[in-house]
Write a protein that holds these residues in place. Structure first.
Motif, mmCIF file in Angstrom:
data_model
loop_
_atom_site.group_PDB
_atom_site.id
_atom_site.type_symbol
_atom_site.label_atom_id
_atom_site.label_comp_id
_atom_site.label_asym_id
_atom_site.label_seq_id
_atom_site.Cartn_x
_atom_site.Cartn_y
_atom_site.Cartn_z
ATOM 1 N N LEU A 88 0.809 -1.232 0.000
ATOM 2 C CA LEU A 88 0.000 0.000 0.000
ATOM 3 C C LEU A 88 0.838 1.276 0.000
ATOM 4 O O LEU A 88 0.358 2.339 -0.416
ATOM 5 C CB LEU A 88 -0.950 0.012 1.208
ATOM 6 N N GLY A 89 2.072 1.188 0.515
ATOM 7 C CA GLY A 89 2.915 2.389 0.583
ATOM 8 C C GLY A 89 2.580 3.289 1.760
ATOM 9 O O GLY A 89 3.122 4.390 1.878
ATOM 10 N N ALA A 216 10.062 9.423 -11.009
ATOM 11 C CA ALA A 216 9.480 8.243 -11.662
ATOM 12 C C ALA A 216 8.019 8.070 -11.236
ATOM 13 O O ALA A 216 7.142 7.747 -12.040
ATOM 14 C CB ALA A 216 10.279 7.000 -11.311
ATOM 15 N N ARG A 217 7.778 8.325 -9.941
ATOM 16 C CA ARG A 217 6.419 8.143 -9.442
ATOM 17 C C ARG A 217 5.474 9.159 -10.081
ATOM 18 O O ARG A 217 4.358 8.829 -10.487
ATOM 19 C CB ARG A 217 6.385 8.293 -7.919
ATOM 20 N N SER A 218 5.957 10.392 -10.164
ATOM 21 C CA SER A 218 5.066 11.411 -10.705
ATOM 22 C C SER A 218 4.798 11.134 -12.191
ATOM 23 O O SER A 218 3.674 11.306 -12.675
ATOM 24 C CB SER A 218 5.650 12.782 -10.405
ATOM 25 N N ARG A 232 -3.339 5.046 -5.024
ATOM 26 C CA ARG A 232 -3.331 5.382 -3.607
ATOM 27 C C ARG A 232 -2.279 6.450 -3.346
ATOM 28 O O ARG A 232 -1.125 6.308 -3.753
ATOM 29 C CB ARG A 232 -3.001 4.124 -2.792
ATOM 30 N N LYS A 233 -2.694 7.483 -2.662
ATOM 31 C CA LYS A 233 -1.731 8.543 -2.336
ATOM 32 C C LYS A 233 -0.944 8.083 -1.117
ATOM 33 O O LYS A 233 -1.494 7.980 -0.027
ATOM 34 C CB LYS A 233 -2.463 9.842 -2.026
ATOM 35 N N SER A 234 0.301 7.770 -1.323
ATOM 36 C CA SER A 234 1.097 7.255 -0.210
ATOM 37 C C SER A 234 2.498 7.842 -0.280
ATOM 38 O O SER A 234 2.982 8.188 -1.351
ATOM 39 C CB SER A 234 1.140 5.735 -0.270
ATOM 40 N N PRO A 235 3.146 7.960 0.886
ATOM 41 C CA PRO A 235 4.434 8.674 0.915
ATOM 42 C C PRO A 235 5.658 7.794 0.682
ATOM 43 O O PRO A 235 6.771 8.292 0.665
ATOM 44 C CB PRO A 235 4.458 9.215 2.350
ATOM 45 N N SER A 236 5.441 6.481 0.542
ATOM 46 C CA SER A 236 6.620 5.604 0.538
ATOM 47 C C SER A 236 6.424 4.409 -0.377
ATOM 48 O O SER A 236 5.330 4.171 -0.895
ATOM 49 C CB SER A 236 6.862 5.103 1.956
ATOM 50 N N GLY A 237 7.503 3.641 -0.512
ATOM 51 C CA GLY A 237 7.451 2.413 -1.309
ATOM 52 C C GLY A 237 8.015 2.625 -2.703
ATOM 53 O O GLY A 237 8.115 3.755 -3.190
#
Ligand code: PLP
Length: 383
Positions: A88-89, A216-218, A232-237
């Motif tokens: 989930l991150g 890369a994520r963006s 899912r808006k998540s800060p990690s992973g």
């Protein structure tokens, strides 16, 4: 390391709770030789009272799972948490961790905290709490933190795990068992050199890693947004938890695998939520974004083409070169799916293209240097 800790705190038949969806390796880690059963704390897309977002972990959900399992006669010895979470991150707040620790203390449960992604938090605003940083752990003897180099140091396959526990009995048991899982000396040497170079880690490696992750994520999020895929808006992973439900009609576990097969057939690997992470509902995939930019671009183009096909023609079984092989995986396990992926890599043109002869033709200068080096080694008698 998870297996060693699980073996040390439980007996075959005992149970560990774990929020789902989760990293699927855990079933084998604790279920394989330790024979400990994993009891899922099911998180779903439907929000329950008190939730602020889907798939949210709360102490109440853990308590409900615990009570139900006990009523069924299961012996729960602890809980396994992944923080930051895979897939989930999410990262857990200090308050949530304390609530869980208090609950576990009340019932004498162990807490295995897998923090293998602790340095994979690319969002600079996010506040991360390692369990070891908490000042008042209610039952320190039953809290065991594990970590490994694979994710935070971009070293998948290095297989070097770390345990931090103040429980002497657990440490003694792990110490005895670790004989069978020893990290080779040269690997230990390399890893030691890396962690000792704090200046390079702080000033170069970690900031570069985070900025590449954000970029890369963006890129991936923008592409997915254009395709109408919520993420899912998540800060990690190193990955995104993405919602493909709109493209899976009718929405069934079988059809999630059909979409997976279509992606595979197009040459892109997205990890299906039910099969790989024991997600309780169909439609979700985990997408790794920490790959080279050109790979990401090709991957996103292939995904867009598959989804366009789904939108125009519905979700039909793949018709490509690998369709027959793909069709056979439906009833099989993740291992079979991974075997299929490996089969495709080895039967693809890559091996042919990278033959020594081809390399030699394409790199005449390097070949000449290589030949000179070989000659001078022969001359020195060094084989
Ligand atoms: C949450 C979690 N824990 C542990 C591992 C295992 O790491 P390693 O590759 O070091 O065995 C993984 C790998 O995917 C993971 O996601």
């Amino acid at each position: 390391m998870m297996e060693l800790v699980a073996t040390s705190i439980g007996d075959p038949g005992d149970c560990l709770m774990m929020p789902m969806p989760c990293y699927g390796g855990v079933f084998w880690d604790v279920g394989g030789r330790a024979e400990i059963e994993v009891v899922p704390v099911h998180l779903t897309s439907k929000m329950e009272e008190g939730d602020t977002r889907p798939f949210q972990l709360t102490a109440k959900k853990i308590e409900d799972t615990y009570n139900k399992a006990r009523a069924e006669g299961k012996k729960i010895v602890g809980i396994l948490l992944i923080n930051p979470h895979n897939p989930l991150g999410d990262i857990y707040s200090a308050e949530l961790i304390m609530d869980i620790l208090n609950f576990c203390h009340k019932h004498s449960l162990h807490v295995i905290m897998d923090e293998i992604y602790m340095m994979s938090i690319f969002d600079t605003e996010a506040k991360y709490t390692s369990v070891l940083s908490l000042p008042n752990i209610p039952d320190p003897q039953r809290v065991h933190m594990v970590w490994g180099f694979a994710k935070d140091f971009c070293m998948s396959g290095m297989r070097c795990g770390v345990l931090y526990s103040v429980n002497e009995a657990v440490n003694k048991a792990v110490d005895a068992l670790v004989y069978f899982n020893m990290i080779p000396g040269p690997i230990q040497h390399i890893l030691t050199e890396i962690v000792l170079d704090k200046e390079w880690l702080d000033k170069v490696f970690i900031p570069t890693k985070y900025s590449r992750m954000r970029e890369a994520r963006s890129y991936m999020c923008d592409k997915l947004s254009a395709l109408g895929i919520p993420v899912r808006k998540s800060p990690s992973g190193l990955y995104i938890w993405a919602d493909f439900r709109k493209y899976i009609q009718p929405l069934t576990p079988e059809n999630e695998l059909v979409l997976f097969e279509k992606f595979m057939d197009a040459g892109v690997y997205l990890t299906p939520g039910i099969e790989a992470f024991n997600c309780g509902e169909p439609g979700y995939f985990r997408m790794v974004f920490t790959v080279y930019r050109d790979h990401l671009e090709v991957g996103m183009e292939r995904i867009a083409a598959v989804l366009k096909d789904c939108a125009e023609n519905g979700l039909t079984k793949p018709q490509g070169a690998n369709a027959e092989a793909s069709a056979n995986v439906k009833e099989e396990s993740l291992e079979d799916l991974l075997g299929l992926l490996q089969g495709r890599i080895s039967s693809s043109g890559w091996l042919e293209e990278t033959r020594t002869q081809n390399w030699a033709t394409q790199n005449p200068v390097a070949l000449e240097q290589f030949k000179q080096a070989m000659k001078s080694q022969e001359g020195s008698g060094d084989k």
